[in-house]
Design a protein around this motif. Structure first.
Motif, PDB file in Angstrom:
ATOM      1  N   GLY A 123      -9.191  12.600  12.812  1.00 42.56           N
ATOM      2  CA  GLY A 123      -8.717  11.244  12.538  1.00 42.56           C
ATOM      3  C   GLY A 123      -9.538  10.617  11.439  1.00 42.56           C
ATOM      4  N   ILE A 124      -8.871   9.841  10.599  1.00 46.72           N
ATOM      5  CA  ILE A 124      -9.591   9.147   9.530  1.00 46.72           C
ATOM      6  C   ILE A 124      -9.244   7.663   9.506  1.00 46.72           C
ATOM      7  CG2 ILE A 124      -7.859   9.807   7.762  1.00 46.72           C
ATOM      8  CD1 ILE A 124     -10.313   9.801   5.757  1.00 46.72           C
ATOM      9  N   LYS A 125     -10.292   6.859   9.448  1.00 45.14           N
ATOM     10  CA  LYS A 125     -10.192   5.425   9.200  1.00 45.14           C
ATOM     11  C   LYS A 125     -10.718   5.221   7.792  1.00 45.14           C
ATOM     12  CE  LYS A 125     -13.048   1.372   9.711  1.00 45.14           C
ATOM     13  NZ  LYS A 125     -13.193   1.138   8.261  1.00 45.14           N
ATOM     14  N   PRO A 126      -9.844   4.829   6.870  1.00 43.57           N
ATOM     15  CA  PRO A 126     -10.328   4.647   5.501  1.00 43.57           C
ATOM     16  C   PRO A 126     -11.129   3.357   5.333  1.00 43.57           C
ATOM     17  CG  PRO A 126      -7.976   4.208   5.621  1.00 43.57           C
ATOM     18  CD  PRO A 126      -8.417   4.594   7.008  1.00 43.57           C
ATOM     19  N   THR A 127     -11.605   3.130   4.141  1.00 40.46           N
ATOM     20  CA  THR A 127     -12.319   1.904   3.806  1.00 40.46           C
ATOM     21  C   THR A 127     -11.432   0.694   4.094  1.00 40.46           C
ATOM     22  OG1 THR A 127     -13.267   3.111   1.952  1.00 40.46           O
ATOM     23  CG2 THR A 127     -13.565   0.715   1.944  1.00 40.46           C
ATOM     24  N   TYR A 128     -12.039  -0.372   4.601  1.00 39.85           N
ATOM     25  CA  TYR A 128     -11.310  -1.625   4.778  1.00 39.85           C
ATOM     26  C   TYR A 128     -10.648  -1.989   3.446  1.00 39.85           C
ATOM     27  CZ  TYR A 128     -10.239  -6.466   5.703  1.00 39.85           C
ATOM     28  OH  TYR A 128      -9.580  -7.652   5.850  1.00 39.85           O
ATOM     29  N   GLY A 129      -9.345  -2.248   3.471  1.00 37.56           N
ATOM     30  CA  GLY A 129      -8.648  -2.636   2.254  1.00 37.56           C
ATOM     31  C   GLY A 129      -7.898  -1.494   1.571  1.00 37.56           C
ATOM     32  N   ARG A 130      -8.092  -0.267   2.061  1.00 39.28           N
ATOM     33  CA  ARG A 130      -7.466   0.899   1.430  1.00 39.28           C
ATOM     34  C   ARG A 130      -5.974   1.009   1.786  1.00 39.28           C
ATOM     35  NH1 ARG A 130      -8.853   4.409  -2.671  1.00 39.28           N
ATOM     36  NH2 ARG A 130      -7.276   2.907  -3.286  1.00 39.28           N
ATOM     37  N   VAL A 131      -5.654   0.698   3.073  1.00 38.49           N
ATOM     38  CA  VAL A 131      -4.262   0.744   3.551  1.00 38.49           C
ATOM     39  C   VAL A 131      -3.826  -0.692   3.840  1.00 38.49           C
ATOM     40  CG1 VAL A 131      -2.779   1.460   5.471  1.00 38.49           C
ATOM     41  CG2 VAL A 131      -4.428   3.075   4.518  1.00 38.49           C
TER      42      VAL A 131
END
Lengths: 488, 95
Positions: free
Chosen positions: A186-194
């Motif tokens: 699972g990946i949580k990207p940088t805040y603001g990426r999605v």
């Protein structure tokens, strides 16, 4: 898992005419039909929508994007036009979303097919998926155990092979923790990426969309299609999205990986510790250089988060008033009765608890002592990472203190549930990208390795996870009972 | 610290959450246990630390000041509990 089983191969086989999108969708709908009764990973199955989307892909009338024909499950926090979007709550049990979330629309434009909407903790508030109005999700590795939360339905569905990938959201660990507990990537990207447009808000300075899949390579394909600037989310960052999948070379020689000493202190269960130590030794064997680092404010993360997230939630959830959409109580006598009874009936216990904590820490006389103070300690926590990343390229450690716990074990003890989140909260507060990568088992239950990168270095993160998965086979393990006829 | 029953009632009122009177004491206990966890924050020296409201410290983006037609009213009102003639209905506010 070999590359032949992954998303790239599935999409290529469809493009080559070896299999149709309709056949792929039918395969997964059949698996959902067969297995989801035991697991409760889905709140809605979108069989008709899926068949129609798949047929459009086959007929060439849908977008022929990079994910053409790929079936997906969306966490039920993402609005899907014409489909119930409940957010795991009675409050939105009757809510048919009037539009698609940007993440959903982007994936559809890439050719993905929506199989259904995943169960989740109510309004994403929980670490065990037990706060859902629709009942708990069960962990496919052992159905007496929790799948983690809040994106537990998404993680469990991918683990059981009900979809090749699923979307999720992470506010304090809600992608990494269930990925770890269910043995998926699972990946949580940088805040603001999605984009957060159409993603039902919990804590707006923390919420971030991401995904689950069988491998880092598969995550790279899905994240690449989801991410990107959206003018409709004022916090979405205007920055090009690299081709994550194309950049995977599996070479991590010379990469400096920091090991935060606070993440290996007392509290980390021995079996999990052994698995994480082996995984880190594997990374070293692949050429990474290990460096002990200090994140001195780690122990403030739980208090900081459980002030800030409920404060933002109490504000965000004020919109559920029984007037414009969602649950409305019967026969309200006046406006106050309409508000307070609709909300008391519509929200479950954990959500009410968090709204009250939020209202309390924001109330006159406590605002400075709790809310402003937590915003200051949040900066101390973020500054820890800034200092650490001056010297290292990535950070590695555990996702959780222990593997999955039993259903019901912590439900009546919110404080113990919150303390679970100690290793995932710091990166959320700092807005950093993070992953969970399958790294072994303790008594048949999966353990996840957490990797964290500097802001917007999702590519580096995915490549390190990919390198690890080229050398290990933990991500290829399947829960007993769900292995057969897994791929179409 | 522990919350009194009256504090719990006040917080519930601020949040417009109807509270079952028989469960106020139970809520007070639970919330007090959670607030206790926050006490560790008071021990931290944060003199001169700028509060962090947003993880990337961005300023709000501006868009051109152009009118954009919104055509979603009917779709949005189709899912409302009570509407008439394009307006949302609530109990009478002014007698």
């Amino acid at each position: 898992m070999t590359a032949e089983d992954g998303i790239r191969s599935l999409v290529a086989r469809r493009a080559a005419g070896e299999i149709s999108a309709a056949e792929i969708a039918a395969h997964y709908l059949e698996r959902i039909e067969r297995h989801d009764g035991d697991l409760n990973t889905l709140i809605s199955v979108c069989a008709e929508r899926a068949r129609a989307q798949a047929e459009a892909v086959d007929a060439g009338t849908a977008a022929d994007g990079p994910l053409a024909g790929l079936p997906l499950i969306h966490k039920d926090i993402f609005c899907t036009e014409g489909v119930n979007t409940s957010c795991g709550s009675r409050m939105l049990d009757n809510f048919i979303a009037p539009y698609d979330a940007t993440a959903v629309a982007r994936l559809a434009a890439a050719g993905a097919v929506t199989l259904g909407k995943a169960n989740m903790d109510e309004f994403a508030m929980g670490s065990s998926n037990e706060t859902s109005y629709y009942g708990p999700v069960r962990n496919p590795w052992n159905r007496d155990y929790v799948p983690g939360g809040s994106s537990g339905g998404s993680a469990a569905a991918v683990a059981a092979g009900l979809a090749p990938a699923a979307t999720g959201t992470d506010t304090g660990g809600s992608i990494r923790q269930p990925a770890a507990l269910c043995g998926v990537t699972g990946i949580k990207p940088t805040y603001g990426r999605v984009s957060r447009y159409g993603m039902i808000a919990f804590a707006s300075s923390l919420d971030q969309g991401g995904c689950f899949a069988r491998s880092a390579e598969d995550c790279a394909h899905v994240l690449g299609a989801m991410a990107g600037f959206d003018a409709r989310d004022s916090t979405c960052v205007e920055r090009d999205v690299p081709d994550y999948a194309a950049a995977l070379d599996g070479d991590i020689r010379g990469l400096r990986i920091g090991l935060p000493k606070q993440y290996f202190a007392d509290g980390l269960e021995a079996g999990s510790r052994a698995a994480i130590d082996r995984a880190i030794a594997e990374l070293e064997g692949l050429g990474a250089e290990l460096v002990e680092i200090d994140l001195p404010h780690t122990d403030l993360a739980v208090s900081t988060y459980y002030v800030i997230a409920p404060a933002e939630a109490s504000s965000n959830l004020a919109r559920y008033d029984g007037v414009r959409y969602g649950h409305r109580c019967a026969d309200p006598v006046d406006l106050d009765d309409l508000y307070s009874r609709s909300r008391a009936e519509g929200f479950g216990r954990e959500v009410q608890r968090r709204i009250m904590i939020g209202a309390y820490v924001l109330s006159a006389g406590y605002y400075d002592a709790y809310y402003v103070k937590a915003q200051q300690t949040r900066r101390l926590i973020a500054d820890d990472f800034t200092r650490a990343f001056a010297d290292v390229d990535l950070i590695a450690g555990p996702v959780t203190q222990a593997p999955a716990f039993r259903l019901g074990e912590k439900l009546d003890d919110p404080v113990s549930m919150y303390l679970n989140d100690v290793y995932t909260l710091p990166a959320s507060l700092a807005g950093l990208p993070g992953m969970s990568v399958p790294a072994g088992f303790v008594e048949g239950l999966p353990v996840g390795l957490q990797l964290l990168a500097p802001w917007f270095e999702e590519g580096r993160l995915l490549n390190a996870a990919h390198a690890f998965q080229q050398a290990t086979d933990w991500h290829t393990r399947r829960p007993p009972g769900y292995e057969s006829q897994e791929t179409p | 610290m522990s919350l009194t029953d009256d504090q719990v009632r006040n917080v519930a009122r601020l949040a417009r959450l109807g509270l079952d009177d028989a469960r106020v004491a139970e809520h007070a206990g639970e919330l007090s246990n959670i607030i206790d966890v926050f006490e560790s924050l008071a021990q931290v020296d944060t003199d001169g630390v700028e509060p962090m409201a947003h993880p990337l410290d961005l300023t709000a983006r501006l868009r051109p000041d152009e009118a954009v037609p919104v055509t979603t009213r009917d779709a949005f009102q189709a899912i409302a509990p009570a509407v008439a003639d394009g307006v949302y209905l609530v109990p009478k506010v002014i007698e």
